[in-house]
Design a protein around this motif. Structure first.
Motif, PDB file in Angstrom:
ATOM      1  N   LEU A  66     -15.752  -7.741   2.817  1.00  0.00           N
ATOM      2  CA  LEU A  66     -14.625  -7.781   1.882  1.00  0.00           C
ATOM      3  C   LEU A  66     -14.104  -6.380   1.591  1.00  0.00           C
ATOM      4  CD1 LEU A  66     -15.884 -10.438  -0.687  1.00  0.00           C
ATOM      5  CD2 LEU A  66     -13.842 -10.650   0.753  1.00  0.00           C
ATOM      6  N   LYS A  67     -15.026  -5.426   1.470  1.00  0.00           N
ATOM      7  CA  LYS A  67     -14.624  -4.066   1.104  1.00  0.00           C
ATOM      8  C   LYS A  67     -13.755  -3.411   2.172  1.00  0.00           C
ATOM      9  CE  LYS A  67     -15.865  -2.085  -2.264  1.00  0.00           C
ATOM     10  NZ  LYS A  67     -15.110  -1.994  -3.531  1.00  0.00           N
ATOM     11  N   SER A  68     -13.885  -3.873   3.408  1.00  0.00           N
ATOM     12  CA  SER A  68     -13.087  -3.276   4.492  1.00  0.00           C
ATOM     13  C   SER A  68     -11.986  -4.181   5.017  1.00  0.00           C
ATOM     14  CB  SER A  68     -13.993  -2.921   5.675  1.00  0.00           C
ATOM     15  OG  SER A  68     -14.841  -1.865   5.340  1.00  0.00           O
ATOM     16  N   GLU A  69     -12.205  -5.488   4.959  1.00  0.00           N
ATOM     17  CA  GLU A  69     -11.310  -6.388   5.677  1.00  0.00           C
ATOM     18  C   GLU A  69     -10.494  -7.335   4.808  1.00  0.00           C
ATOM     19  OE1 GLU A  69     -14.741  -6.413   9.000  1.00  0.00           O
ATOM     20  OE2 GLU A  69     -13.490  -8.202   8.928  1.00  0.00           O
ATOM     21  N   ALA A  70     -10.707  -7.349   3.511  1.00  0.00           N
ATOM     22  CA  ALA A  70      -9.853  -8.174   2.655  1.00  0.00           C
ATOM     23  C   ALA A  70      -8.508  -7.460   2.546  1.00  0.00           C
ATOM     24  CB  ALA A  70     -10.476  -8.355   1.287  1.00  0.00           C
ATOM     25  N   ALA A  71      -7.431  -8.198   2.746  1.00  0.00           N
ATOM     26  CA  ALA A  71      -6.089  -7.598   2.741  1.00  0.00           C
ATOM     27  C   ALA A  71      -5.653  -7.311   1.311  1.00  0.00           C
ATOM     28  CB  ALA A  71      -5.101  -8.515   3.455  1.00  0.00           C
ATOM     29  N   LEU A  72      -6.173  -6.218   0.784  1.00  0.00           N
ATOM     30  CA  LEU A  72      -5.857  -5.782  -0.574  1.00  0.00           C
ATOM     31  C   LEU A  72      -5.607  -4.287  -0.549  1.00  0.00           C
ATOM     32  CD1 LEU A  72      -8.761  -7.691  -2.294  1.00  0.00           C
ATOM     33  CD2 LEU A  72      -6.334  -8.126  -2.745  1.00  0.00           C
ATOM     34  N   TRP A  73      -4.720  -3.820  -1.422  1.00  0.00           N
ATOM     35  CA  TRP A  73      -4.427  -2.399  -1.510  1.00  0.00           C
ATOM     36  C   TRP A  73      -4.594  -2.000  -2.961  1.00  0.00           C
ATOM     37  CZ3 TRP A  73      -1.711  -6.117   1.061  1.00  0.00           C
ATOM     38  CH2 TRP A  73      -1.720  -6.006   2.463  1.00  0.00           C
ATOM     39  N   LYS A  74      -5.480  -1.033  -3.166  1.00  0.00           N
ATOM     40  CA  LYS A  74      -5.913  -0.724  -4.514  1.00  0.00           C
ATOM     41  C   LYS A  74      -5.246   0.536  -5.048  1.00  0.00           C
ATOM     42  CE  LYS A  74     -10.364  -1.010  -5.007  1.00  0.00           C
ATOM     43  NZ  LYS A  74     -11.791  -0.624  -4.982  1.00  0.00           N
ATOM     44  N   TRP A  95      -3.097   5.765  -5.078  1.00  0.00           N
ATOM     45  CA  TRP A  95      -3.692   4.802  -4.149  1.00  0.00           C
ATOM     46  C   TRP A  95      -5.138   5.216  -3.885  1.00  0.00           C
ATOM     47  CZ3 TRP A  95      -1.276   0.462  -3.334  1.00  0.00           C
ATOM     48  CH2 TRP A  95       0.125   0.432  -3.436  1.00  0.00           C
ATOM     49  N   VAL A  96      -5.999   4.239  -3.811  1.00  0.00           N
ATOM     50  CA  VAL A  96      -7.403   4.491  -3.525  1.00  0.00           C
ATOM     51  C   VAL A  96      -7.635   4.307  -2.028  1.00  0.00           C
ATOM     52  CG1 VAL A  96      -9.766   3.702  -3.921  1.00  0.00           C
ATOM     53  CG2 VAL A  96      -8.121   3.756  -5.807  1.00  0.00           C
ATOM     54  N   GLU A  97      -8.189   5.315  -1.400  1.00  0.00           N
ATOM     55  CA  GLU A  97      -8.474   5.218   0.028  1.00  0.00           C
ATOM     56  C   GLU A  97      -9.785   4.467   0.234  1.00  0.00           C
ATOM     57  OE1 GLU A  97      -6.359   6.179   2.345  1.00  0.00           O
ATOM     58  OE2 GLU A  97      -5.035   6.793   0.723  1.00  0.00           O
ATOM     59  N   PRO A  98      -9.944   3.816   1.385  1.00  0.00           N
ATOM     60  CA  PRO A  98     -11.235   3.187   1.678  1.00  0.00           C
ATOM     61  C   PRO A  98     -12.325   4.258   1.722  1.00  0.00           C
ATOM     62  CG  PRO A  98      -9.684   2.879   3.505  1.00  0.00           C
ATOM     63  CD  PRO A  98      -8.947   3.584   2.427  1.00  0.00           C
ATOM     64  N   GLY A 101       0.820  -1.200   0.000  1.00  0.00           N
ATOM     65  CA  GLY A 101       0.000   0.000   0.000  1.00  0.00           C
ATOM     66  C   GLY A 101       0.856   1.252   0.000  1.00  0.00           C
ATOM     67  N   ARG A 102       0.213   2.334   0.399  1.00  0.00           N
ATOM     68  CA  ARG A 102       0.888   3.628   0.431  1.00  0.00           C
ATOM     69  C   ARG A 102       2.159   3.569   1.304  1.00  0.00           C
ATOM     70  NH1 ARG A 102      -1.297   8.598  -0.510  1.00  0.00           N
ATOM     71  NH2 ARG A 102      -3.426   7.792  -0.530  1.00  0.00           N
ATOM     72  N   LEU A 161      -4.611  -4.244  -7.833  1.00  0.00           N
ATOM     73  CA  LEU A 161      -4.811  -4.703  -6.459  1.00  0.00           C
ATOM     74  C   LEU A 161      -3.538  -5.374  -5.976  1.00  0.00           C
ATOM     75  CD1 LEU A 161      -8.391  -6.249  -6.499  1.00  0.00           C
ATOM     76  CD2 LEU A 161      -7.680  -4.061  -5.595  1.00  0.00           C
ATOM     77  N   ASP A 162      -2.850  -4.726  -5.046  1.00  0.00           N
ATOM     78  CA  ASP A 162      -1.669  -5.326  -4.447  1.00  0.00           C
ATOM     79  C   ASP A 162      -2.140  -6.300  -3.378  1.00  0.00           C
ATOM     80  OD1 ASP A 162       1.406  -3.894  -3.035  1.00  0.00           O
ATOM     81  OD2 ASP A 162       0.993  -5.774  -4.091  1.00  0.00           O
ATOM     82  N   PHE A 167      -6.452  -1.447   4.625  1.00  0.00           N
ATOM     83  CA  PHE A 167      -6.896  -2.122   3.403  1.00  0.00           C
ATOM     84  C   PHE A 167      -7.837  -1.201   2.624  1.00  0.00           C
ATOM     85  CE2 PHE A 167      -4.782  -5.410   5.277  1.00  0.00           C
ATOM     86  CZ  PHE A 167      -5.454  -6.141   6.254  1.00  0.00           C
ATOM     87  N   SER A 168      -7.694  -1.182   1.326  1.00  0.00           N
ATOM     88  CA  SER A 168      -8.611  -0.362   0.550  1.00  0.00           C
ATOM     89  C   SER A 168      -9.810  -1.159   0.063  1.00  0.00           C
ATOM     90  CB  SER A 168      -7.912   0.310  -0.629  1.00  0.00           C
ATOM     91  OG  SER A 168      -6.870  -0.460  -1.137  1.00  0.00           O
ATOM     92  N   GLY A 169      -9.792  -2.446   0.325  1.00  0.00           N
ATOM     93  CA  GLY A 169     -10.913  -3.259  -0.134  1.00  0.00           C
ATOM     94  C   GLY A 169     -10.737  -3.594  -1.594  1.00  0.00           C
ATOM     95  N   GLY A 170     -11.461  -4.554  -2.029  1.00  0.00           N
ATOM     96  CA  GLY A 170     -11.298  -5.008  -3.414  1.00  0.00           C
ATOM     97  C   GLY A 170     -12.156  -4.254  -4.412  1.00  0.00           C
TER      98      GLY A 170
END
Lengths: 75, 143
Positions: free
Chosen positions: B110-118, B128-131, A12-13, B44-45, A72-75
């Motif tokens: 998933l939108k908050s807790e899946a370990a992904l960085w967009k 980077w996209v913030e939540p 991430g960032r 998606l990292d 996490f930014s979510g999918g």
């Protein structure tokens, strides 16, 4: 116990702030490692040790895999 | 079953398979997320091992909370172009309410807790996209 060598990953960032995706480092504890890697603790920093998220400080063992990442930014 | 896919996700095929295998329970519900055209592509990292575990934990929670007979979460990682499916969630249960609500719940988590960085790339600009605040609020309704 003293300092041990660990593998550090960044996502991430936070990876941009660290200027790296991975590095090897030596430290005794997780927060000690954090302070060694980041001159100033980035806001929103999350941490994991061996792929389990950790809040607070823990002792590190040789060969541990630590990750520093942003929310996490979510999918 | 959950899977993290570096290659294209065929949501129609995934739905067909899930339905063939689990339709006999009686109720099948699903959701497909598609990358909108605002971006050229998303990246998606992910953290191999931890990302899958985070998704599995969410799927397991869904099964337990809603008494599901089956669940599948297929999530892309890496580069996903505009128009491509990025996530597919399906749930099977005996009666429709559980399957329908479970899909909603699973997506919120998933939108908050899946370990992904967009990261979003649009017009050559990479950011980077913030939540989204919406996503955090969405989680609240399941408490």
């Amino acid at each position: 116990m003293g300092e041990v060598r660990v593998e550090v990953l960044f996502f991430g960032r936070i990876a941009d702030i660290a200027g790296a995706r991975r590095m090897a480092c030596e430290a005794e504890t997780l927060l000690g490692l954090r302070d060694r890697v980041f001159p100033e603790t980035p806001p929103g920093l999350r941490m994991s040790v061996n792929k389990v998220q950790v809040t607070g400080d823990v002792a590190l063992n040789a060969g541990d895999e630590v990750a520093f990442f942003s929310v996490f930014s979510g999918g | 079953m959950i899977a993290l896919l570096e290659q294209a996700l065929n949501a129609a095929a995934a739905h067909g398979e899930f339905l063939a295998e689990n339709g006999h329970f009686g109720a099948v519900a699903s959701f497909t997320g598609v990358v909108r055209g605002e971006a050229d592509y998303l990246y998606l990292d992910w953290y191999p091992g931890m990302t899958e575990a985070s998704i599995q934990a969410i799927a397991d929670a869904g099964v337990e909370r809603f008494g599901l007979n089956a669940v599948t979460v297929l999530h892309r990682c890496g580069r996903v172009d505009a128009g491509e499916a990025i996530v597919f969630v399906a749930a099977a249960s005996v009666h429709r309410r559980a399957a329908l609500e479970a899909v909603d719940y699973l997506m919120d988590r998933l939108k908050s807790e899946a370990a992904l960085w967009k990261r979003e790339v649009a017009d050559g600009v990479d950011r980077w996209v913030e939540p989204r605040e919406d996503d955090a609020l969405s989680l609240e309704r399941w408490r």
